[in-house]
Motif scaffolding. Structure first.
Motif, PDB file in Angstrom:
ATOM      1  N   GLY A  76       0.823  -1.200   0.000  1.00  5.41           N
ATOM      2  CA  GLY A  76       0.000   0.000   0.000  1.00  5.41           C
ATOM      3  C   GLY A  76       0.860   1.254   0.000  1.00  5.41           C
ATOM      4  N   GLU A  77       1.948   1.229   0.769  1.00  2.54           N
ATOM      5  CA  GLU A  77       2.877   2.360   0.779  1.00  2.54           C
ATOM      6  C   GLU A  77       3.500   2.566  -0.595  1.00  2.54           C
ATOM      7  OE1 GLU A  77       7.019   3.763   3.026  1.00  2.54           O
ATOM      8  OE2 GLU A  77       6.314   1.689   3.141  1.00  2.54           O
ATOM      9  N   GLY A  78       3.918   1.472  -1.216  1.00  4.34           N
ATOM     10  CA  GLY A  78       4.531   1.577  -2.532  1.00  4.34           C
ATOM     11  C   GLY A  78       3.590   2.108  -3.586  1.00  4.34           C
ATOM     12  N   LEU A  79       2.306   1.771  -3.473  1.00  3.36           N
ATOM     13  CA  LEU A  79       1.309   2.249  -4.432  1.00  3.36           C
ATOM     14  C   LEU A  79       1.217   3.767  -4.391  1.00  3.36           C
ATOM     15  CD1 LEU A  79      -0.983   1.398  -6.429  1.00  3.36           C
ATOM     16  CD2 LEU A  79      -2.539   1.549  -4.484  1.00  3.36           C
ATOM     17  N   VAL A  80       1.265   4.330  -3.192  1.00  9.61           N
ATOM     18  CA  VAL A  80       1.191   5.780  -3.062  1.00  9.61           C
ATOM     19  C   VAL A  80       2.502   6.437  -3.509  1.00  9.61           C
ATOM     20  CG1 VAL A  80       0.767   7.691  -1.468  1.00  9.61           C
ATOM     21  CG2 VAL A  80      -0.432   5.532  -1.160  1.00  9.61           C
ATOM     22  N   LEU A  81       3.637   5.837  -3.124  1.00  8.12           N
ATOM     23  CA  LEU A  81       4.944   6.422  -3.434  1.00  8.12           C
ATOM     24  C   LEU A  81       5.228   6.444  -4.932  1.00  8.12           C
ATOM     25  CD1 LEU A  81       7.238   4.997  -0.603  1.00  8.12           C
ATOM     26  CD2 LEU A  81       6.394   7.329  -0.857  1.00  8.12           C
ATOM     27  N   ARG A  82       4.575   5.592  -5.699  1.00  2.00           N
ATOM     28  CA  ARG A  82       4.809   5.581  -7.140  1.00  2.00           C
ATOM     29  C   ARG A  82       4.449   6.917  -7.779  1.00  2.00           C
ATOM     30  NH1 ARG A  82       2.599   0.351 -10.200  1.00  2.00           N
ATOM     31  NH2 ARG A  82       0.594   1.300  -9.640  1.00  2.00           N
ATOM     32  N   GLU A  83       3.562   7.695  -7.125  1.00  2.00           N
ATOM     33  CA  GLU A  83       3.135   8.968  -7.690  1.00  2.00           C
ATOM     34  C   GLU A  83       4.012  10.139  -7.255  1.00  2.00           C
ATOM     35  OE1 GLU A  83       0.603   9.036  -9.940  1.00  2.00           O
ATOM     36  OE2 GLU A  83       0.840   6.876  -9.681  1.00  2.00           O
ATOM     37  N   ALA A  84       4.930   9.890  -6.312  1.00  2.00           N
ATOM     38  CA  ALA A  84       5.706  10.992  -5.752  1.00  2.00           C
ATOM     39  C   ALA A  84       6.617  11.632  -6.792  1.00  2.00           C
ATOM     40  CB  ALA A  84       6.530  10.508  -4.562  1.00  2.00           C
ATOM     41  N   GLY A  85       7.128  10.835  -7.734  1.00  2.00           N
ATOM     42  CA  GLY A  85       8.084  11.371  -8.700  1.00  2.00           C
ATOM     43  C   GLY A  85       7.485  12.349  -9.685  1.00  2.00           C
ATOM     44  N   SER A  86       6.189  12.269  -9.939  1.00  2.00           N
ATOM     45  CA  SER A  86       5.559  13.118 -10.947  1.00  2.00           C
ATOM     46  C   SER A  86       4.690  14.208 -10.347  1.00  2.00           C
ATOM     47  CB  SER A  86       4.705  12.259 -11.889  1.00  2.00           C
ATOM     48  OG  SER A  86       3.713  11.541 -11.163  1.00  2.00           O
ATOM     49  N   LEU A  87       4.619  14.304  -9.025  1.00  2.47           N
ATOM     50  CA  LEU A  87       3.749  15.285  -8.378  1.00  2.47           C
ATOM     51  C   LEU A  87       4.549  16.137  -7.406  1.00  2.47           C
ATOM     52  CD1 LEU A  87       0.724  12.961  -7.465  1.00  2.47           C
ATOM     53  CD2 LEU A  87       0.925  14.452  -9.466  1.00  2.47           C
ATOM     54  N   ASN A  88       4.170  17.409  -7.287  1.00  5.89           N
ATOM     55  CA  ASN A  88       4.780  18.209  -6.237  1.00  5.89           C
ATOM     56  C   ASN A  88       4.160  17.825  -4.896  1.00  5.89           C
ATOM     57  OD1 ASN A  88       2.342  19.726  -5.805  1.00  5.89           O
ATOM     58  ND2 ASN A  88       2.884  21.081  -7.504  1.00  5.89           N
ATOM     59  N   ALA A  89       4.671  18.408  -3.822  1.00  5.99           N
ATOM     60  CA  ALA A  89       4.250  17.971  -2.491  1.00  5.99           C
ATOM     61  C   ALA A  89       2.769  18.216  -2.243  1.00  5.99           C
ATOM     62  CB  ALA A  89       5.089  18.669  -1.421  1.00  5.99           C
ATOM     63  N   ASP A  90       2.238  19.338  -2.733  1.00  5.35           N
ATOM     64  CA  ASP A  90       0.816  19.625  -2.532  1.00  5.35           C
ATOM     65  C   ASP A  90      -0.061  18.643  -3.298  1.00  5.35           C
ATOM     66  OD1 ASP A  90       1.321  21.792  -0.861  1.00  5.35           O
ATOM     67  OD2 ASP A  90       1.426  23.198  -2.538  1.00  5.35           O
ATOM     68  N   GLN A  91       0.310  18.331  -4.538  1.00  9.23           N
ATOM     69  CA  GLN A  91      -0.454  17.359  -5.313  1.00  9.23           C
ATOM     70  C   GLN A  91      -0.330  15.968  -4.701  1.00  9.23           C
ATOM     71  OE1 GLN A  91       1.633  18.071  -8.975  1.00  9.23           O
ATOM     72  NE2 GLN A  91       0.019  19.402  -9.800  1.00  9.23           N
ATOM     73  N   PHE A  92       0.857  15.657  -4.204  1.00  4.53           N
ATOM     74  CA  PHE A  92       1.077  14.345  -3.592  1.00  4.53           C
ATOM     75  C   PHE A  92       0.263  14.185  -2.315  1.00  4.53           C
ATOM     76  CE2 PHE A  92       3.774  11.476  -0.928  1.00  4.53           C
ATOM     77  CZ  PHE A  92       3.587  10.326  -1.679  1.00  4.53           C
ATOM     78  N   ARG A  93       0.043  15.277  -1.602  1.00  2.00           N
ATOM     79  CA  ARG A  93      -0.771  15.214  -0.386  1.00  2.00           C
ATOM     80  C   ARG A  93      -2.198  14.774  -0.705  1.00  2.00           C
ATOM     81  NH1 ARG A  93      -0.513  16.989   4.813  1.00  2.00           N
ATOM     82  NH2 ARG A  93       1.560  17.875   4.413  1.00  2.00           N
ATOM     83  N   VAL A  94      -2.725  15.180  -1.872  1.00  3.61           N
ATOM     84  CA  VAL A  94      -4.055  14.760  -2.285  1.00  3.61           C
ATOM     85  C   VAL A  94      -4.107  13.249  -2.456  1.00  3.61           C
ATOM     86  CG1 VAL A  94      -5.794  14.950  -4.100  1.00  3.61           C
ATOM     87  CG2 VAL A  94      -4.514  16.980  -3.392  1.00  3.61           C
ATOM     88  N   VAL A  95      -3.061  12.678  -3.061  1.00  2.00           N
ATOM     89  CA  VAL A  95      -3.007  11.220  -3.257  1.00  2.00           C
ATOM     90  C   VAL A  95      -2.921  10.501  -1.910  1.00  2.00           C
ATOM     91  CG1 VAL A  95      -1.656   9.330  -4.266  1.00  2.00           C
ATOM     92  CG2 VAL A  95      -1.964  11.451  -5.538  1.00  2.00           C
ATOM     93  N   ALA A  96      -2.028  10.966  -1.043  1.00  2.00           N
ATOM     94  CA  ALA A  96      -1.880  10.333   0.270  1.00  2.00           C
ATOM     95  C   ALA A  96      -3.154  10.481   1.096  1.00  2.00           C
ATOM     96  CB  ALA A  96      -0.696  10.947   1.015  1.00  2.00           C
TER      97      ALA A  96
END
Length: 552
Positions: free
Chosen positions: A192-212
């Motif tokens: 589950g952690e890896g599924l979320v982290l896969r998006e970290a490379g293409s998103l800034n921190a604010d966008q990544f917060r939406v995914v998390a």
């Protein structure tokens, strides 16, 4: 190693002297920007190393010697001269990285994950026991379903040796290990952690917060409800008279804050070119103007009012699913237990649709409860984590509470918007009110105030509730299925499994009967709590006898 770092840091610091930065051979802005980015990345990696060390120092326990401090954060604060809040934040991040987020810690140390992205994970992902369990779930990305190593191997074509040829099973175990390692390498099998982290490379921190944030909501929506309740209980507004004015302070939930912000912005509009006031001064004037408009136009008086404009964007499927979900194992409508749902602490498995057996509202009908995969809300699987936006406030993108969706489903305007596969709008339907103006007037004429026992809030502070059968469960939009409830009691009825039914008004409760001044009369609505107990009016106080009655 640290000595070399310190020496190099001293050399780097010397290069920031004005003689270097402003000299004739000063580096260009491009080099400075590159240096800044590299320093930030290096600082993040060093923080990752530091976070790795802290739990080990704490676990050793030798910091207790000498009696300097009984808490590790106190010891850290005293030793390094940092504030108590900094010590607490550091230890929270370090502990969560050590216990629940190994992939995040490894990415931070390796430099493949930024410090802000790592902080998002520690702030959002492991915020409950259920979410911590979900971070370790194995997910087959081909199906979006949770799985186990044994189940996954059975889905991959592997030519295992005959047991007679591999009596100790050594070769079989090697093949299984190879299959699992290959699946992890190519991304077919992730946590589950890896599924979320896969998006970290293409998103800034604010966008990544939406995914998390979306991961946290899907895996444990009940914790979101608890947080919403805490935020609602923490609301306050202080308006205190001072020598030369009033001091204003307070806290509002996302819902109420957005309502106030939208109303003030609508009042103040765009500033004029010659307006010298700051934005804060204009907002203060807007709040006063908003109060003046309400009072001058008598909008606080009873009438067929339209609820405040609050825009929420949500898919039709999720609106139905969220409005009919259970909470803490109880059906929100009938309050009965709903066996088979994924609950905190349970191992991953297959969750069953929400709604208790025999629930009259049909909350347990297929398609409106939980989908496949433990802890997954609505019909969404883990594979839909990134594609599903979830219910959000349209203006800000902040998550809209589930309780708000249920109230909006009772008395709001719903606009249908159809999107194409490329995100273009294909069709927009006319906004339809679930309760028309004339129908609302009829409900007001019958109920006159909030119909919850003991409440007398006027219609201007009430919403129309689908009383007998909720709209999300197929309830009709009619006067007979509508009742006035103030905001507080509307939320209470929706979240505590309280049911309503019409019993008829007694004569003294009608417009033709004589009402006793100051007395709360029966409204014609009967309320039953989740345990089947009738909710009644408070017992009236005994009226003292008039003076001289005893003597007479």
């Amino acid at each position: 190693m640290l000595a070399r770092f310190e020496a190099d840091a001293a050399v780097l610091a010397a290069l920031t002297d004005p003689e270097v930065l402003d000299g004739w051979n000063a580096p260009g802005i491009t080099r400075l920007a590159e240096a800044h980015s590299r320093i930030r990345a290096l600082t993040a990696r060093l923080d990752g190393v530091r976070y790795t060390l802290l739990p080990r120092i704490e676990a050793d326990g030798s910091w207790r010697s000498g009696g300097m401090a009984r808490a590790f954060t106190t010891w850290l604060r005293l030793r390094e001269g940092i504030s108590a809040s900094t010590a607490g934040k550091d230890m929270t991040i370090a502990r969560r990285l050590a216990t629940a987020l190994p992939g995040t810690r490894e990415g931070l140390v390796a430099g493949t994950l930024g410090a802000d992205h790592a902080k998002v994970m520690t702030d959002v992902a492991p915020t409950s026991e259920t979410r911590q369990d979900a971070l370790a779930w194995l997910i087959d990305t081909r199906t979006g379903e949770t799985t186990t190593p044994e189940q996954f191997v059975q889905t991959v074509p592997v030519d295992f040796p005959d047991p007679a040829e591999d009596p100790d099973g050594e070769h079989t175990r090697q093949l299984i290990t190879q299959v699992l390692e290959g699946a992890v390498t190519d991304g077919t099998l992730v946590t589950g952690e890896g599924l979320v982290l896969r998006e970290a490379g293409s998103l800034n921190a604010d966008q990544f917060r939406v995914v998390a944030r979306r991961f946290a909501t899907i895996t444990d929506p009940d914790t979101d409800d608890t947080d919403d309740d805490k935020a609602a209980q923490g609301e306050f507004l202080d308006l205190a008279k001072t020598i030369d004015g009033y001091h204003l302070a307070g806290f509002l939930t996302d819902e109420h804050g957005l309502l106030v912000t939208t109303a003030i912005n609508a009042i103040i509009g765009a500033p004029a070119a010659e307006d010298p006031r700051t934005s804060t001064q204009r907002r203060a004037q807007g709040l006063a103007d908003l109060a003046r408009i309400v009072l001058d136009t008598n909008q606080a008086s009873p009438g067929a009012a339209i609820p405040p404009h609050l825009n929420v964007t949500v898919s039709w499927t999720e609106l139905i699913a969220q409005a009919t979900r259970t909470r803490k194992g109880l059906c929100l409508t009938c309050g009965q237990a709903t066996p088979g749902r994924a609950t905190p602490g349970r191992s991953p498995g297959r969750a069953t649709p929400g709604g208790a057996p025999g629930c009259p509202t049909g909350a347990g009908t297929p398609g409106t409860g939980a989908g496949t995969g433990a802890g997954v809300a609505g019909t969404m699987t883990m594979s839909g984590l990134l594609s599903g936006g979830g219910p959000v406030f349209t203006e800000t993108g902040a998550r809209a509470p589930r309780a708000l969706l249920r109230r909006l489903a009772c008395d709001s305007a719903v606009t249908r918007v159809v999107f194409g596969p490329d995100g273009a709008v294909l069709d927009v339907g006319r906004a339809q009110r679930t309760v028309t103006g004339q129908m609302r007037r009829a409900v007001i004429a019958r109920d006159r105030h909030c119909v919850f026992p003991g409440c007398d809030q006027p219609p201007s502070r009430c919403e129309v509730h689908h009383a007998i059968t909720h709209w999300a469960h197929g309830g009709n939009t009619s006067v007979s299925n509508s009742a006035l409830l103030c905001w507080y009691h509307h939320q209470l009825v929706d979240t505590q499994g309280i049911t309503m039914h019409w019993t008829g008004k007694p004569l003294t409760g009608t417009t033709t009967g004589a009402a006793v001044p100051g007395t709360l009369l029966e409204t014609g609505w009967a309320f039953t709590d989740a345990r089947g107990h009738r909710i009644t009016l408070p017992e009236p106080l005994e009226t003292p006898p008039p003076p001289g009655a005893e003597a007479a």
